[in-house]
Scaffold this motif. Structure first.
Motif, PDB file in Angstrom:
ATOM      1  N   GLY A   9       1.793  12.469   8.061  1.00 27.12           N
ATOM      2  CA  GLY A   9       0.665  11.903   7.338  1.00 27.12           C
ATOM      3  C   GLY A   9       0.935  11.624   5.877  1.00 27.12           C
ATOM      4  N   ARG A  10      -0.014  11.977   5.038  1.00 17.88           N
ATOM      5  CA  ARG A  10      -0.087  11.494   3.667  1.00 17.88           C
ATOM      6  C   ARG A  10       1.051  12.002   2.779  1.00 17.88           C
ATOM      7  NH1 ARG A  10      -4.700  13.397   2.765  1.00 17.88           N
ATOM      8  NH2 ARG A  10      -4.489  14.753   0.943  1.00 17.88           N
ATOM      9  N   ILE A  11       1.530  11.101   1.925  1.00 16.93           N
ATOM     10  CA  ILE A  11       2.475  11.461   0.865  1.00 16.93           C
ATOM     11  C   ILE A  11       2.142  10.610  -0.355  1.00 16.93           C
ATOM     12  CG2 ILE A  11       4.283   9.760   1.413  1.00 16.93           C
ATOM     13  CD1 ILE A  11       6.348  12.038   0.849  1.00 16.93           C
ATOM     14  N   TYR A  33       4.784  14.857  -9.666  1.00 11.92           N
ATOM     15  CA  TYR A  33       5.186  15.809  -8.640  1.00 11.92           C
ATOM     16  C   TYR A  33       5.021  15.165  -7.263  1.00 11.92           C
ATOM     17  CZ  TYR A  33       4.047  18.853 -12.592  1.00 11.92           C
ATOM     18  OH  TYR A  33       3.963  19.409 -13.844  1.00 11.92           O
ATOM     19  N   LEU A  34       5.722  15.694  -6.288  1.00 13.66           N
ATOM     20  CA  LEU A  34       5.473  15.302  -4.908  1.00 13.66           C
ATOM     21  C   LEU A  34       4.081  15.762  -4.509  1.00 13.66           C
ATOM     22  CD1 LEU A  34       7.823  15.641  -1.891  1.00 13.66           C
ATOM     23  CD2 LEU A  34       5.569  16.676  -1.757  1.00 13.66           C
ATOM     24  N   GLY A  35       3.344  14.923  -3.769  1.00  6.56           N
ATOM     25  CA  GLY A  35       2.008  15.289  -3.332  1.00  6.56           C
ATOM     26  C   GLY A  35       1.693  14.747  -1.954  1.00  6.56           C
ATOM     27  N   GLY A  36       0.459  14.953  -1.512  1.00  9.40           N
ATOM     28  CA  GLY A  36       0.022  14.589  -0.171  1.00  9.40           C
ATOM     29  C   GLY A  36       0.009  15.820   0.710  1.00  9.40           C
ATOM     30  N   SER A  37      -1.146  16.165   1.255  1.00  7.60           N
ATOM     31  CA  SER A  37      -1.321  17.452   1.911  1.00  7.60           C
ATOM     32  C   SER A  37      -0.273  17.775   2.986  1.00  7.60           C
ATOM     33  CB  SER A  37      -2.736  17.542   2.506  1.00  7.60           C
ATOM     34  OG  SER A  37      -2.949  18.796   3.103  1.00  7.60           O
ATOM     35  N   PRO A  38      -0.023  16.912   3.981  1.00 10.36           N
ATOM     36  CA  PRO A  38       0.975  17.289   5.001  1.00 10.36           C
ATOM     37  C   PRO A  38       2.368  17.494   4.406  1.00 10.36           C
ATOM     38  CG  PRO A  38      -0.329  15.402   5.723  1.00 10.36           C
ATOM     39  CD  PRO A  38      -0.631  15.600   4.272  1.00 10.36           C
ATOM     40  N   VAL A  55       6.893  13.345   8.799  1.00 12.33           N
ATOM     41  CA  VAL A  55       6.827  11.969   9.286  1.00 12.33           C
ATOM     42  C   VAL A  55       5.850  11.222   8.389  1.00 12.33           C
ATOM     43  CG1 VAL A  55       6.256  10.459  11.228  1.00 12.33           C
ATOM     44  CG2 VAL A  55       7.229  12.735  11.661  1.00 12.33           C
ATOM     45  N   THR A  56       6.349  10.278   7.607  1.00 13.91           N
ATOM     46  CA  THR A  56       5.477   9.545   6.695  1.00 13.91           C
ATOM     47  C   THR A  56       6.180   8.278   6.241  1.00 13.91           C
ATOM     48  OG1 THR A  56       4.035   9.775   4.765  1.00 13.91           O
ATOM     49  CG2 THR A  56       6.237  10.724   4.585  1.00 13.91           C
ATOM     50  N   ARG A  57       5.502   7.507   5.393  1.00 10.15           N
ATOM     51  CA  ARG A  57       6.077   6.279   4.867  1.00 10.15           C
ATOM     52  C   ARG A  57       5.696   6.137   3.393  1.00 10.15           C
ATOM     53  NH1 ARG A  57       6.124   1.168   8.725  1.00 10.15           N
ATOM     54  NH2 ARG A  57       8.136   1.025   7.651  1.00 10.15           N
ATOM     55  N   THR A  58       6.585   5.521   2.638  1.00  9.17           N
ATOM     56  CA  THR A  58       6.374   5.271   1.217  1.00  9.17           C
ATOM     57  C   THR A  58       6.500   3.776   0.954  1.00  9.17           C
ATOM     58  OG1 THR A  58       8.702   5.366   0.567  1.00  9.17           O
ATOM     59  CG2 THR A  58       7.525   7.471   0.727  1.00  9.17           C
ATOM     60  N   GLY A  59       6.258   3.352  -0.279  1.00  6.57           N
ATOM     61  CA  GLY A  59       6.629   2.016  -0.679  1.00  6.57           C
ATOM     62  C   GLY A  59       8.128   1.931  -0.871  1.00  6.57           C
ATOM     63  N   GLN A  60       8.650   0.714  -0.886  1.00  9.48           N
ATOM     64  CA  GLN A  60      10.072   0.516  -1.189  1.00  9.48           C
ATOM     65  C   GLN A  60      10.195   0.280  -2.693  1.00  9.48           C
ATOM     66  OE1 GLN A  60      11.208  -2.713   1.465  1.00  9.48           O
ATOM     67  NE2 GLN A  60      11.732  -1.285   3.097  1.00  9.48           N
ATOM     68  N   ASP A  61      10.060   1.372  -3.437  1.00  6.92           N
ATOM     69  CA  ASP A  61      10.006   1.282  -4.892  1.00  6.92           C
ATOM     70  C   ASP A  61      10.567   2.568  -5.486  1.00  6.92           C
ATOM     71  OD1 ASP A  61       7.974   3.161  -4.452  1.00  6.92           O
ATOM     72  OD2 ASP A  61       6.361   1.733  -4.764  1.00  6.92           O
ATOM     73  N   PRO A  62      10.710   2.644  -6.802  1.00  6.29           N
ATOM     74  CA  PRO A  62      11.277   3.852  -7.413  1.00  6.29           C
ATOM     75  C   PRO A  62      10.492   5.124  -7.098  1.00  6.29           C
ATOM     76  CG  PRO A  62      11.376   2.038  -8.965  1.00  6.29           C
ATOM     77  CD  PRO A  62      10.572   1.548  -7.792  1.00  6.29           C
ATOM     78  N   PHE A  63       9.159   5.036  -6.987  1.00  3.63           N
ATOM     79  CA  PHE A  63       8.391   6.228  -6.644  1.00  3.63           C
ATOM     80  C   PHE A  63       8.718   6.692  -5.222  1.00  3.63           C
ATOM     81  CE2 PHE A  63       4.633   5.849  -9.838  1.00  3.63           C
ATOM     82  CZ  PHE A  63       5.329   6.639 -10.731  1.00  3.63           C
ATOM     83  N   GLY A  64       8.971   5.749  -4.306  1.00  6.08           N
ATOM     84  CA  GLY A  64       9.394   6.137  -2.963  1.00  6.08           C
ATOM     85  C   GLY A  64      10.730   6.859  -2.994  1.00  6.08           C
ATOM     86  N   GLU A  65      11.646   6.361  -3.805  1.00  8.07           N
ATOM     87  CA  GLU A  65      12.944   7.027  -3.950  1.00  8.07           C
ATOM     88  C   GLU A  65      12.768   8.418  -4.547  1.00  8.07           C
ATOM     89  OE1 GLU A  65      15.283   4.396  -6.315  1.00  8.07           O
ATOM     90  OE2 GLU A  65      15.155   2.742  -4.868  1.00  8.07           O
ATOM     91  N   TYR A  66      11.852   8.534  -5.489  1.00  6.38           N
ATOM     92  CA  TYR A  66      11.569   9.840  -6.098  1.00  6.38           C
ATOM     93  C   TYR A  66      11.090  10.836  -5.045  1.00  6.38           C
ATOM     94  CZ  TYR A  66       8.694  13.335  -8.490  1.00  6.38           C
ATOM     95  OH  TYR A  66       8.115  14.519  -8.891  1.00  6.38           O
ATOM     96  N   ILE A 134       6.062  23.934  15.722  1.00  6.15           N
ATOM     97  CA  ILE A 134       4.715  23.640  15.224  1.00  6.15           C
ATOM     98  C   ILE A 134       4.665  22.189  14.785  1.00  6.15           C
ATOM     99  CG2 ILE A 134       2.977  24.145  13.456  1.00  6.15           C
ATOM    100  CD1 ILE A 134       3.908  27.019  13.425  1.00  6.15           C
ATOM    101  N   PHE A 135       3.617  21.492  15.190  1.00  7.37           N
ATOM    102  CA  PHE A 135       3.342  20.139  14.710  1.00  7.37           C
ATOM    103  C   PHE A 135       2.023  20.188  13.952  1.00  7.37           C
ATOM    104  CE2 PHE A 135       1.191  16.002  15.339  1.00  7.37           C
ATOM    105  CZ  PHE A 135       2.080  15.197  14.640  1.00  7.37           C
ATOM    106  N   TRP A 136       1.996  19.611  12.745  1.00 10.82           N
ATOM    107  CA  TRP A 136       0.836  19.688  11.850  1.00 10.82           C
ATOM    108  C   TRP A 136       0.422  18.279  11.441  1.00 10.82           C
ATOM    109  CZ3 TRP A 136      -1.200  24.077   8.863  1.00 10.82           C
ATOM    110  CH2 TRP A 136      -2.059  23.704   7.825  1.00 10.82           C
ATOM    111  N   SER A 137      -0.842  17.959  11.599  1.00 16.74           N
ATOM    112  CA  SER A 137      -1.360  16.689  11.095  1.00 16.74           C
ATOM    113  C   SER A 137      -2.730  16.926  10.482  1.00 16.74           C
ATOM    114  CB  SER A 137      -1.445  15.644  12.212  1.00 16.74           C
ATOM    115  OG  SER A 137      -2.492  15.944  13.116  1.00 16.74           O
ATOM    116  N   THR A 138      -3.271  15.882   9.862  1.00 18.98           N
ATOM    117  CA  THR A 138      -4.572  15.994   9.214  1.00 18.98           C
ATOM    118  C   THR A 138      -5.510  14.899   9.717  1.00 18.98           C
ATOM    119  OG1 THR A 138      -4.259  14.513   7.324  1.00 18.98           O
ATOM    120  CG2 THR A 138      -3.327  16.729   7.136  1.00 18.98           C
ATOM    121  N   VAL A 139      -6.802  15.131   9.514  1.00 15.72           N
ATOM    122  CA  VAL A 139      -7.813  14.162   9.925  1.00 15.72           C
ATOM    123  C   VAL A 139      -7.642  12.842   9.182  1.00 15.72           C
ATOM    124  CG1 VAL A 139     -10.294  13.680   9.808  1.00 15.72           C
ATOM    125  CG2 VAL A 139      -9.480  15.840  10.763  1.00 15.72           C
ATOM    126  N   THR A 140      -7.167  12.876   7.949  1.00 16.40           N
ATOM    127  CA  THR A 140      -6.987  11.645   7.178  1.00 16.40           C
ATOM    128  C   THR A 140      -6.089  10.654   7.903  1.00 16.40           C
ATOM    129  OG1 THR A 140      -7.323  12.801   5.084  1.00 16.40           O
ATOM    130  CG2 THR A 140      -6.181  10.696   4.980  1.00 16.40           C
TER     131      THR A 140
END
Length: 330
Positions: A9-11, A33-38, A55-66, A134-140
Motif C-alpha cells: 500500500g501507501r508510501i 523521511y520515508l512515510g506511508g503507513s504500510p 509492495v508499492t509504487r512511487t513516481g519515477q523521480d528523485p523522491f522515488g529514488e530517495y 504475515i501479510f499486512w494491508s490497509t483499508v486505504t
C-alpha cells in the motif's frame, strides 16, 4: 526467499517541521523521511530483526529514488517497489503541536490518484504473498482501482489459517475519509476483505466504518463474526483491547511525553507483527506493541524513530511492565 512480513500500500515522503510547536505557516525548516503507513510498519518490523518487504509504487523521480534508498537503509526489501511514469511521488506535510495534542496531516500528490494506488493485480508476486508468514494491508489501499482489485487478489491468495498455523493476514482498518467518496463505499470494500483476514486492527472510528458503531466489545465481536481471529480495538487513553473467540486482553498505555503522535500506530503494528512471529501470548504482544508505539510518540519522525527490540524491552522494564522472552531479555 520467504519473508516474515510483506506489507502492501501507501508510501510517501514525509516532510516534518524542525520547528516544533508552531503552525506550518511559521515553520522555517523541514526534514524529509520515508512515510506511508504500510511502509512504516515494514520498517518497524525490520527494526526487530524480521525479514520484511513492501509492495508499492512511487513516481519515477528523485523522491522515488530517495524512498528506495531509505527502504534499503532500514533493511526492507524493495524488489516489489516500482515506478509509475507520469505521476509524482506523494509528499505528506504535518504540523507538530504537542501542547495541543494536534498533528494535522496535509497530503500532496495523491489527488486524483497516487502511484501506490496504481498497483495492479497482474503484477503481484502471488507466490511470495501467499508464502509470507504475515501479510499486512490497509483499508486505504481499497479506495481506488486498480489498487482495490490488487488488494483483493492478494488477500484471496493467502491461505485461510487459524491462530495456531503460524501465518497471519492483517488488515489495518486505517480509514482516512479524504480518500473515499463515502463511509458506505469504504464499508462495502472492507466487507469483501474481512473473510480473508486473521487480524483486524483499528480505533473506534475505524472499527465503526468496518462493522458499525458500538462499544469496543461489540465492535470486536462483529469483527470476529465476520471471520477475523484476533480483533484489536484501540481505546485511546485507556490503552488497547484484543479479543479472540476464547480470550479478552486489555493493555494499559505506557505513559510518555508525546512529541509527535504520528507513527505511533505504525510502530505498534510492527511490534505486534514481531510478537505474532515470536509466538508470544497475546498479553505480551499488546504490552510490547504499546511500548513500541509510545517510544515513537516521544520522538520527532516516524520511520527513523522506530525502536529496536532492546529499546522496547528497556522501556517495559523501566515501567514495571511485562517483559516478553526475547533475545534481548533472555
Amino acid at each position: 526467499m520467504s519473508f516474515d512480513l510483506i506489507t502492501m500500500g501507501r508510501i510517501s515522503v514525509d516532510i516534518y517541521p524542525n520547528d516544533v510547536g508552531v503552525t506550518l505557516d511559521r515553520v522555517e525548516s523541514f526534514g524529509k523521511y520515508l512515510g506511508g503507513s504500510p511502509s512504516n510498519v515494514a520498517v518497524a518490523a525490520a527494526r526487530h530483526g524480521d525479514r520484511t518487504a513492501v509492495v508499492t509504487r512511487t513516481g519515477q523521480d528523485p523522491f522515488g529514488e530517495y524512498l528506495h534508498s531509505e527502504l534499503a537503509k532500514f533493511g526492507v526489501d524493495d524488489r516489489y517497489v516500482s515506478g509509475v511514469a507520469g505521476l509524482q511521488t506523494p509528499a505528506t506535510f504535518c504540523a507538530i503541536l504537542p501542547e495541543e495534542q494536534q498533528f494535522p496531516l496535509y497530503f500532496y500528490g495523491r489527488f486524483p490518484t497516487a502511484p501506490d494506488l496504481q498497483i495492479a493485480a497482474e503484477e503481484l508476486d502471488v507466490d511470495a504473498i501467499r508464502d509470507a508468514r504475515i501479510f499486512w494491508s490497509t483499508v486505504t489501499g481499497l479506495c481506488q482501482e486498480p489498487s482495490a482489485s490488487a488488494h483483493i487478489a492478494a488477500h484471496e491468495a493467502r491461505p485461510r489459517t487459524g491462530l495456531r498455523d503460524g501465518q497471519y493476514t492483517v488488515l489495518d482498518l486505517d480509514y482516512r475519509p479524504m480518500f473515499w467518496e463515502s463511509v458506505d463505499e469504504a464499508r462495502a470494500q472492507v466487507s469483501q476483505i474481512l473473510p480473508h483476514v486473521t487480524v483486524a486492527i483499528g480505533n473506534d472510528e475505524e472499527c465503526a466504518v468496518a462493522v458499525g458503531a458500538g462499544t469496543p466489545d461489540e465492535q470486536a465481536d462483529r469483527l470476529l463474526e465476520a471471520g477475523v481471529e484476533i480483533a484489536v480495538v484501540k481505546l485511546g487513553p485507556e490503552g488497547v483491547m484484543a479479543k479472540t473467540r476464547t480470550e479478552r486482553v486489555v493493555s494499559a498505555p505506557v505513559p510518555v511525553e508525546t512529541l509527535n503522535g504520528l507513527g505511533a500506530g505504525d510502530s505498534f503494528g510492527g511490534a505486534f507483527v514481531h510478537g505474532l512471529l515470536a509466538g508470544w501470548p497475546l498479553t505480551q504482544i499488546l504490552d510490547f506493541a504499546n511500548a513500541a508505539g509510545a517510544l515513537v510518540a516521544s520522538r520527532l519522525s516516524c520511520a527513523d524513530a522506530m525502536p529496536t527490540t532492546d529499546e522496547v524491552v528497556a522501556l517495559l522494564a523501566e515501567r514495571g511492565r511485562l517483559v516478553p522472552e526475547t533475545e534481548a531479555s533472555a
